[in-house]
Scaffold this active site. Structure first.
Site, PDB file in Angstrom:
ATOM      1  N   CYS A 226     -17.872 -15.306  23.461  1.00 40.66           N
ATOM      2  CA  CYS A 226     -16.649 -15.736  23.906  1.00 40.66           C
ATOM      3  C   CYS A 226     -16.482 -17.155  24.110  1.00 40.66           C
ATOM      4  O   CYS A 226     -16.028 -17.685  25.180  1.00 40.66           O
ATOM      5  CB  CYS A 226     -16.063 -14.966  25.150  1.00 40.66           C
ATOM      6  SG  CYS A 226     -16.391 -13.195  25.187  1.00 40.66           S
ATOM      7  N   GLY A 230     -15.317 -23.900  23.685  1.00 35.90           N
ATOM      8  CA  GLY A 230     -16.740 -24.207  23.297  1.00 35.90           C
ATOM      9  C   GLY A 230     -17.450 -25.297  24.315  1.00 35.90           C
ATOM     10  O   GLY A 230     -18.656 -25.564  23.888  1.00 35.90           O
ATOM     11  N   GLY A 231     -16.844 -25.423  25.617  1.00 37.85           N
ATOM     12  CA  GLY A 231     -17.658 -26.125  26.476  1.00 37.85           C
ATOM     13  C   GLY A 231     -19.089 -25.677  26.804  1.00 37.85           C
ATOM     14  O   GLY A 231     -20.129 -26.612  27.001  1.00 37.85           O
ATOM     15  N   LYS A 232     -19.160 -24.523  27.073  1.00 41.46           N
ATOM     16  CA  LYS A 232     -20.505 -24.041  27.380  1.00 41.46           C
ATOM     17  C   LYS A 232     -21.547 -23.939  26.373  1.00 41.46           C
ATOM     18  O   LYS A 232     -22.767 -24.258  26.342  1.00 41.46           O
ATOM     19  CB  LYS A 232     -20.385 -22.473  27.920  1.00 41.46           C
ATOM     20  CG  LYS A 232     -19.903 -22.647  29.409  1.00 41.46           C
ATOM     21  CD  LYS A 232     -20.031 -21.129  29.990  1.00 41.46           C
ATOM     22  CE  LYS A 232     -19.546 -21.103  31.507  1.00 41.46           C
ATOM     23  NZ  LYS A 232     -18.008 -21.553  31.693  1.00 41.46           N
ATOM     24  N   ASP A 248     -15.499 -16.409  18.775  1.00 42.39           N
ATOM     25  CA  ASP A 248     -14.177 -16.095  19.716  1.00 42.39           C
ATOM     26  C   ASP A 248     -13.393 -15.267  18.948  1.00 42.39           C
ATOM     27  O   ASP A 248     -13.165 -15.315  17.787  1.00 42.39           O
ATOM     28  CB  ASP A 248     -13.586 -17.576  20.073  1.00 42.39           C
ATOM     29  CG  ASP A 248     -12.588 -17.145  21.418  1.00 42.39           C
ATOM     30  OD1 ASP A 248     -13.236 -17.319  22.431  1.00 42.39           O
ATOM     31  OD2 ASP A 248     -11.503 -16.494  21.229  1.00 42.39           O
ATOM     32  N   ASP A 288     -18.970 -15.415  28.165  1.00 36.96           N
ATOM     33  CA  ASP A 288     -17.955 -15.960  29.109  1.00 36.96           C
ATOM     34  C   ASP A 288     -16.649 -15.333  28.994  1.00 36.96           C
ATOM     35  O   ASP A 288     -15.852 -15.776  28.402  1.00 36.96           O
ATOM     36  CB  ASP A 288     -17.821 -17.436  28.975  1.00 36.96           C
ATOM     37  CG  ASP A 288     -17.171 -18.060  29.911  1.00 36.96           C
ATOM     38  OD1 ASP A 288     -16.898 -17.758  30.937  1.00 36.96           O
ATOM     39  OD2 ASP A 288     -16.885 -19.573  29.923  1.00 36.96           O
ATOM     40  N   CYS A 341     -14.780 -16.807  35.347  1.00 28.48           N
ATOM     41  CA  CYS A 341     -14.509 -17.974  36.221  1.00 28.48           C
ATOM     42  C   CYS A 341     -13.448 -17.273  37.161  1.00 28.48           C
ATOM     43  O   CYS A 341     -12.258 -17.551  37.471  1.00 28.48           O
ATOM     44  CB  CYS A 341     -13.606 -19.106  35.686  1.00 28.48           C
ATOM     45  SG  CYS A 341     -12.439 -18.509  34.592  1.00 28.48           S
TER      46      CYS A 341
END
Length: 389
Positions: A226, A230-232, A248, A288, A341
């Site tokens: 997920c 794309g930060g992680k 995604d 995520d 989060c």
């Protein structure tokens, strides 16, 4: 613009938001119509609007009305200021208070004071225990601006003077060895050479801490199931040299990832849903998952007021479905990582427990929660693997 004019403008924008206009859209629309406003004016008005949205219930209670004026009156009273000194009607200041407005307002109830919907308070207290009030208070404040240092290209120590040269002053924090908190010059980050050259990325500290806990190793095949923006994915790729894949359900969210990955100097392959099975299995699959975003409500306060008990239950169904689908992509002996989060037990520990009850051949390696604070947002993560045999 005078400080009083900024309050008047914030009240007008808040009326648009209360009528259903997204805050960012309302602010952008006002800025386009108001070329006379300078950057400091826009920043101050934005701060007023988002401060009011974070504290909407408490400000409306002490301000006497769920209107733009009521929220600004509440903001001033919360700061210990006399609204009559701002609401003067002179120049571009908001119109003077009426007698009814001076008399309006009441002591907030427990949920109002915590700036939570009434239905949410029991979930909040169950999820956070004795610390619920502190977390609620934290979510009423502004979030820190944080950076992740790209360990493939530099170190925290080396990047600090480069940022400072462009007016961005940052400090190391303990939540992650790659995390920096920006203490000055946050609005200059986008033009800083360290950012443009891929030495740093904007990323919350707790989000970085989640990645730090993942069992990454050289040469693995890793799927960010997920991936969103794309930060992680980039954070994982910054830790080890491995084969990284990003997916995604809404591919449009990934449109900027190739450019960001190139800037960061890390290879990432994008996978559409129909390609997953053929390209698997993967040694580590990170989910995520879509969630309430409750751990990040300092940044997106509108989400707090839009969430309902029914929509939270629907999110739980989506989270369960994601875990059930993703587990089939994990290789023998591999790891399924689940993250949100969120601060809600219903989205975190309960989802892991429900997964184990449906698929008892899986076991939990570890699970951990991070609460919102000065070094990051609220996050939850867990790592699971199939039991031996």
């Amino acid at each position: 613009m005078t400080p009083e004019a900024r309050i008047a403008t914030a009240a007008e924008i808040l009326d648009e938001v209360l009528a259903g206009e997204p805050a960012e859209k309302a602010l952008t629309g006002w800025a386009r119509r108001s070329r006379f406003a300078g950057s400091k004016d826009r920043a101050a008005i934005r701060d007023h609007v988002f401060d009011a949205l974070r504290c909407k219930r408490s400000f409306a209670a002490i301000g006497g009305a769920m209107t733009g004026r009521g929220l600004m009156i509440g903001l001033l009273r919360a700061e210990g200021r006399n609204p009559d000194e701002v609401f003067t009607g002179q120049g571009h200041a908001p119109a003077a208070l009426s007698e009814d407005e001076r008399a309006a307002g009441h002591a907030p109830s427990e949920a109002e004071a915590a700036d939570l919907p009434d239905w949410m308070l029991p979930d909040f207290t169950v999820s956070l225990g004795e610390g619920w009030q502190q977390v609620a208070d934290t979510l009423r404040t502004r979030a820190p601006v944080m950076l992740r240092v790209n360990a493939r290209k530099t170190t925290r120590e080396d990047v600090l003077p480069l940022l400072a040269a462009d007016g961005v002053i940052a400090q190391p924090v303990e939540v992650s060895p790659t995390a920096l908190v920006v203490v000055e010059g946050a609005r200059r980050i986008g033009g800083a050479a360290a950012y443009l050259n891929g030495l740093v990325e904007l990323q919350d500290g707790a989000s970085q801490a989640v990645v730090d806990r993942l069992p990454l190793a050289e040469g693995q095949r890793v799927l960010d199931y997920c991936a969103g923006g794309g930060g992680k994915t980039l954070a994982m790729a910054g830790r080890v040299r491995a084969d990284f894949y990003a997916h995604d359900a809404n591919p449009r969210r990934l449109k900027d990832l190739p450019d960001r990955a190139e800037r960061a100097g890390v290879p990432v392959k994008l996978l559409e849903t129909g390609m997953l099975s053929a390209r698997g299995p993967f040694d580590l699959v990170l989910c995520d998952a879509p969630c309430s975003g409750s751990g990040a409500w300092r940044r997106s306060p509108e989400g707090k007021w839009a969430l309902t008990d029914a929509s939270l239950t629907q999110l739980n169904r989506v989270q369960d479905e994601i875990l059930d689908n993703a587990q089939s992509l994990v290789s023998a002996g591999g790891v399924l990582a689940y993250a949100t989060c969120s601060v809600f037990q219903r989205e975190n520990q309960d989802r892991v427990a429900a997964f184990i009850s449906r698929l008892p051949d899986w076991r939990v390696l570890w699970q951990k929660s991070w609460t919102p604070g000065p070094e990051g947002d609220g996050f939850f993560a867990a790592c699971l693997t199939r039991a031996a045999g």
